[in-house]
Enzyme design. Sequence first.
Site, short mmCIF file in Angstrom:
data_model
loop_
_atom_site.label_atom_id
_atom_site.label_comp_id
_atom_site.label_asym_id
_atom_site.label_seq_id
_atom_site.Cartn_x
_atom_site.Cartn_y
_atom_site.Cartn_z
N LYS A 1 -51.20 18.66 -25.46
CA LYS A 1 -50.68 17.91 -24.31
C LYS A 1 -49.82 16.73 -24.78
O LYS A 1 -48.80 16.42 -24.19
CB LYS A 1 -51.85 17.40 -23.44
CG LYS A 1 -52.46 18.52 -22.61
CD LYS A 1 -53.81 18.18 -22.02
CE LYS A 1 -54.45 19.42 -21.41
NZ LYS A 1 -55.84 19.22 -20.99
N GLN B 1 -60.31 14.77 -20.70
CA GLN B 1 -60.50 16.13 -21.21
C GLN B 1 -61.94 16.58 -20.99
O GLN B 1 -62.88 15.92 -21.41
CB GLN B 1 -60.12 16.17 -22.71
CG GLN B 1 -60.10 17.56 -23.29
CD GLN B 1 -59.07 18.48 -22.64
OE1 GLN B 1 -57.91 18.13 -22.49
NE2 GLN B 1 -59.51 19.66 -22.22
N ASP C 1 -54.26 16.16 -12.91
CA ASP C 1 -54.98 17.44 -13.03
C ASP C 1 -55.23 18.05 -11.65
O ASP C 1 -55.57 19.23 -11.54
CB ASP C 1 -56.35 17.21 -13.69
CG ASP C 1 -56.34 17.54 -15.18
OD1 ASP C 1 -55.46 18.32 -15.59
OD2 ASP C 1 -57.21 17.03 -15.90
#
Length: 280
Positions: A49, A93, A116
């Site tokens: 990422k 994460q 997200d």
Amino acid sequence: MAIVIDGKALAAKVKASVAEEAKSLTRQPGLAVILVGNNPASRTYVTSKEKDCQECGFLSFEHKLPEETREDELLGLIAQLNEDPKVDGILVQMPLPRQLDEQKVIHAIAPEKDVDGFHPVNVGRLVIGEPAFLPCTPAGVMEMFKAYEIPIRGKHCVVLGRSNIVGKPMSSLLLQQDGTVTTCHSKTPNMAEITRQADILVSAVGKRNLVTADMVKEGAVVIDVAMNRNDAGKLCGDVDYPEVAKKASYITPVPGGVGPMTRAILMKNILTAAKMHQGV
Ligand code: NAP
């Protein structure tokens, strides 16, 4: 033989257009990534990422916390990042170590920085069809349908899996595009009878060879979201690819299908957040 949907090439295109648009902003978009503990897979995801951010001209701020981090410490950091004007998107994460409640953590992220698309506000907006940050994986699949001009309206779309991050939002997005949607899960009996009716079949379960050729209608569009390992340790999906590819009209490979699109949509979401924060 099916047309192979090239997720890698499409993702490169999406990222290139994101990078181009980012250049016109007065401030570089910024992503804060929080990594708790030492999960090697999570480390790899975070690194990729960060690489994507670099490629798109974004800043990335990594916050690496020890395995034994307390919930109040993590929530404190999120509260700080919520207020930080350099940070447009916050990504924690997953999975988190056991002492940390994932739902509580997701709730703590400001919805306008929830790139997200996991916060209940964004989930709710998605379901009622309001602009929202869409979860990257199902949004990436929708982008594939668009790019390959695969019609959804009136099609029977069968989604295998009902997780909050893939299956449920996938079903919602297909419904919004006028698909007739059936969602299957571990308690669905006679799943093959349902999948055989699918014009569009999306598998997001995580069991290799779950979808065999006899479960697929001739000419169906088959999207394989899963990431499993075969006996040789190689990445594979849920679908028996060589056999199903002979029957499907379109199919996604694993790797090189949905995975790269997930990463590209994250970049798109960060750009959207940055534009919103800059009033563009
Ligand atoms: P998850 O949270 O484990 O959900 C799996 C879903 O599959 C659950 O809804 C479960 O049903 C259902 N299921 C389990 N066994 C089944 C069976 N035999 N028949 C039908 N449904 C069954 O997984 P996830 O996070 O959604 O991820 C799914 C897969 O996609 C994994 O392989 C993951 O690695 C992959 N993934 C890929 C990407 C990408 O970028 N390509 C992103 C995210 C995830 P119940 O709800 O009844 O338990």
